[in-house]
Design an enzyme around this catalytic site. Structure first.
Site, PDB file in Angstrom:
ATOM      1  N   SER A 149       0.829  -1.202   0.000  1.00 29.85           N
ATOM      2  CA  SER A 149       0.000   0.000   0.000  1.00 29.85           C
ATOM      3  C   SER A 149       0.865   1.255   0.000  1.00 29.85           C
ATOM      4  CB  SER A 149      -0.965  -0.043   1.191  1.00 29.85           C
ATOM      5  OG  SER A 149      -1.956   0.939   1.076  1.00 29.85           O
TER       6      SER A 149
ATOM      7  N   GLU B 161     -10.049  -3.699  -6.137  1.00 30.05           N
ATOM      8  CA  GLU B 161      -9.696  -2.586  -5.251  1.00 30.05           C
ATOM      9  C   GLU B 161      -9.507  -1.302  -6.051  1.00 30.05           C
ATOM     10  OE1 GLU B 161      -5.791  -2.390  -3.362  1.00 30.05           O
ATOM     11  OE2 GLU B 161      -5.323  -4.324  -4.273  1.00 30.05           O
TER      12      GLU B 161
END
Length: 307
Positions: free
Chosen positions: A147, A240
């Site tokens: 991330s 996502e």
């Protein structure tokens, strides 16, 4: 997609996503990540995490079993630049250490908004130099992040490539490479993403940037150059909001002649690799990553019965 993953994503959609969409206090997110790790996740059997000091920053040296000597993975944790720690990522990284038979070094870095850009990147650079001063060679290290940690890792990777001292390879889990939020999936997967709210992405970036241009390559490595880049593995979910960050990086690196592999996983949530022990897709992704790490470090893998 496994039944357990279906149930997990349902729970995230019903409970976690609405909470994250309203969360404004970094301290609340920090507490939530730490609490989830304590309650739901466990380190791999036989793993040991030793505290380190690297360039004045605390870090964990994570081992499981007998790792190969002289090689390591250096992993920067995610958490939107405002949360997370080596401790929150210990369960995932200990499993990777066990599967790949390497030491995983997980540095901490100063969190925003108290410490805005470029504090975290400067600390990441200092950590890398500290490891080299301890005797590690770049070609015996693999650089990684998940991330927001992937943004740090690949901003550092670009600098190392430019200097001609790249690591053996690099990988990223659900990478956030573009802090401008311009990837099409931010909009197109806004409803499909079971955890992250796309409309909060610019605000989240500003906790870190605090007015600094989001298209600075040191902040958003999608805009960086990667000359003579080593092999790269990118893992992301098809649903996502950050899917296209990985796909755009794949295209960029491939055009530059880099060996790059992208794995698109169906239905799983952002950074699902952290869910080792909860969903089988996490273990499968970490096994694939361990094979990549083993290959780029040019040493044969060694399996254990409880891996």
């Amino acid at each position: 997609m496994s039944l357990r993953a279906h149930l997990l994503t349902l729970g995230l959609r019903l409970f976690t996503k609405p909470r994250l969409a309203k969360m404004t206090d970094p301290a609340e997110l920090r507490e939530a990540m730490e609490r989830f790790t304590r309650i739901a996740l466990r380190p791999a059997p036989g793993s040991v995490a030793m505290p380190l000091d690297l360039a004045g920053r605390s870090a964990l040296s994570i081992r499981a079993g007998t790792p190969r000597t002289g090689v390591a993975v250096v992993h920067f944790h995610g958490g939107v630049f405002i949360a997370g720690s080596p401790q929150t990522h210990l369960p995932m990284l200990s499993r990777l250490a066990k599967l790949a038979r390497v030491t995983v070094i997980a540095p901490s870095y100063s969190l925003a908004p108290e410490h805005p850009f470029p504090a975290a990147l400067r600390e990441a650079e200092a950590v890398w130099e500290a490891l080299l001063s301890q005797g590690y060679k770049p070609e015996n290290l693999v650089l990684s992040g998940d991330s927001a940690g992937a943004a740090l890792a690949f901003a550092l990777l670009a600098k190392l490539c430019a200097k001609g001292t790249p690591p053996a390879g690099a990988f990223a889990f659900s990478p956030w490479f573009d802090l401008t939020g311009s990837s099409p999936s931010v909009r197109e997967n806004a409803n499909a993403d079971p955890m992250l709210a796309g409309h909060r992405l610019p605000e989240a970036a500003q906790f870190y940037l605090q007015g600094h241009p989001a298209d600075d390559p040191e902040a958003s490595p999608i805009f960086a150059a990667f000359p003579n880049c080593p092999p790269v593995l990118l893992q992301t979910s098809e649903t996502e909001i950050l899917t296209d960050d990985a796909l755009r990086m794949e295209e960029k690196l491939r055009k530059a002649g880099t060996e790059v592999m992208v794995q698109l996983w169906p239905g799983v949530p952002h950074a699902w690799q952290m869910m080792d022990g909860l969903i089988p897709e996490a273990r499968d992704a970490l096994r694939d990553t361990a094979r990549f790490v083993t290959r780029v470090l040019t040493a044969p893998p060694q399996r254990s019965d409880d891996s």
